[in-house]
Design a protein around this motif. Structure first.
Motif, mmCIF file in Angstrom:
data_model
loop_
_atom_site.group_PDB
_atom_site.id
_atom_site.type_symbol
_atom_site.label_atom_id
_atom_site.label_comp_id
_atom_site.label_asym_id
_atom_site.label_seq_id
_atom_site.Cartn_x
_atom_site.Cartn_y
_atom_site.Cartn_z
ATOM 1 N N PHE A 174 36.231 186.689 -0.839
ATOM 2 C CA PHE A 174 34.842 186.428 -1.237
ATOM 3 C C PHE A 174 34.278 185.243 -0.462
ATOM 4 O O PHE A 174 33.188 185.315 0.113
ATOM 5 C CB PHE A 174 34.785 186.142 -2.736
ATOM 6 N N VAL A 175 35.003 184.147 -0.454
ATOM 7 C CA VAL A 175 34.544 182.935 0.231
ATOM 8 C C VAL A 175 34.355 183.194 1.717
ATOM 9 O O VAL A 175 33.344 182.807 2.318
ATOM 10 C CB VAL A 175 35.535 181.772 0.002
ATOM 11 N N GLU A 176 35.337 183.865 2.330
ATOM 12 C CA GLU A 176 35.265 184.132 3.767
ATOM 13 C C GLU A 176 34.060 184.996 4.116
ATOM 14 O O GLU A 176 33.305 184.710 5.056
ATOM 15 C CB GLU A 176 36.566 184.810 4.223
ATOM 16 N N ARG A 177 33.822 186.054 3.357
ATOM 17 C CA ARG A 177 32.703 186.950 3.648
ATOM 18 C C ARG A 177 31.363 186.270 3.391
ATOM 19 O O ARG A 177 30.400 186.446 4.151
ATOM 20 C CB ARG A 177 32.817 188.226 2.810
ATOM 21 N N LEU A 178 31.274 185.494 2.309
ATOM 22 C CA LEU A 178 30.024 184.820 1.989
ATOM 23 C C LEU A 178 29.691 183.773 3.045
ATOM 24 O O LEU A 178 28.542 183.670 3.503
ATOM 25 C CB LEU A 178 30.120 184.166 0.606
ATOM 26 N N LEU A 179 30.688 183.008 3.461
ATOM 27 C CA LEU A 179 30.471 181.983 4.484
ATOM 28 C C LEU A 179 30.064 182.619 5.808
ATOM 29 O O LEU A 179 29.126 182.148 6.467
ATOM 30 C CB LEU A 179 31.742 181.153 4.661
ATOM 31 N N ARG A 180 30.745 183.684 6.191
ATOM 32 C CA ARG A 180 30.402 184.373 7.435
ATOM 33 C C ARG A 180 28.990 184.956 7.370
ATOM 34 O O ARG A 180 28.228 184.892 8.336
ATOM 35 C CB ARG A 180 31.402 185.486 7.727
ATOM 36 N N GLY A 181 28.655 185.537 6.212
ATOM 37 C CA GLY A 181 27.337 186.137 6.062
ATOM 38 C C GLY A 181 26.214 185.126 6.183
ATOM 39 O O GLY A 181 25.203 185.376 6.850
ATOM 40 N N MET A 182 26.406 183.963 5.574
ATOM 41 C CA MET A 182 25.374 182.930 5.626
ATOM 42 C C MET A 182 25.244 182.316 7.011
ATOM 43 O O MET A 182 24.206 181.730 7.342
ATOM 44 C CB MET A 182 25.670 181.834 4.604
#
Length: 205
Positions: free
Chosen positions: A82-90
């Motif tokens: 979750f953290v990895e995808r959210l950070l990458r998305g932002m």
């Protein structure tokens, strides 16, 4: 694909830039249409009115690809994902350059669009994160600690999106590359899990 999809896309891009520069209330339809090289009637044709156009632009600013694994992996592994995808998305280079500035305007002066967009796009991810946190803590998803910890995790991730202009001045050596984002994601996950474990131990006393 509709024949006017290109006009619609140009209006969204132009509106995002104008709304990000001056905010929803000060933005003028004629300025948006001029920047999009579109007739002023195009906004009504494609969106209905200024507020509906803004709502669609806000969706584009908020949209981030699904940030939660639907697998049966342990909650800690799903949190890391979750953290990895959210950070990458932002921090995705493909994300509109105006997205963060638009969101800052919206946070400072919320519009009627915010409630619907939050319920439609943000709450599902928030609820899934809260459930992951609750599983790690061993508490119900509506427990106050689950809410507090979910907001803490989101805050850490958002810092590297909305705070980049400050971060690059405080830490000029940091480059927002794929490798550094992966390292930041691992740090946020490790830091968060340590905090969650400490809170869990405190609650078990």
């Amino acid at each position: 694909m509709e024949p006017n999809d290109d006009t619609r896309s140009r209006l969204i891009q132009a509106a995002g830039e104008v709304f990000a520069d001056v905010g929803y209330r000060e933005a003028k339809i004629r300025d948006i249409c001029a920047r999009a090289d579109a007739n002023v009637a195009a906004v009504n044709y494609h969106f209905g009115d200024k507020l509906k156009l803004y709502t669609e632009v806000l969706r584009h600013a908020i949209y981030i690809e699904s940030a939660v694994s639907e697998s049966n992996a342990p909650a800690k592994g799903r949190l890391a994902f979750f953290v990895e995808r959210l950070l990458r998305g932002m921090n995705d280079p493909a994300r509109p350059a105006w997205a963060t500035r638009l969101m800052l305007h919206e946070m400072a002066q919320p519009t009627p669009s915010l409630g619907d967009v939050v319920e439609e796009m943000i709450r599902p991810k928030y609820d899934l994160l809260r459930q992951l946190v609750a599983n790690i803590l061993g508490v119900p998803a509506n427990h106050r600690s689950a809410h507090l910890c979910a907001h803490s995790i989101i805050g850490q991730v958002r810092h590297y999106a909305i705070g980049r202009c400050v971060i690059t001045r405080l830490w000029p050596e940091l480059e927002f590359t794929t490798d550094s984002l992966d390292q930041i994601a691992r740090h946020i996950t490790t830091f968060s899990l340590a905090g969650l474990n400490a809170i869990k131990k405190e609650q078990e006393k």
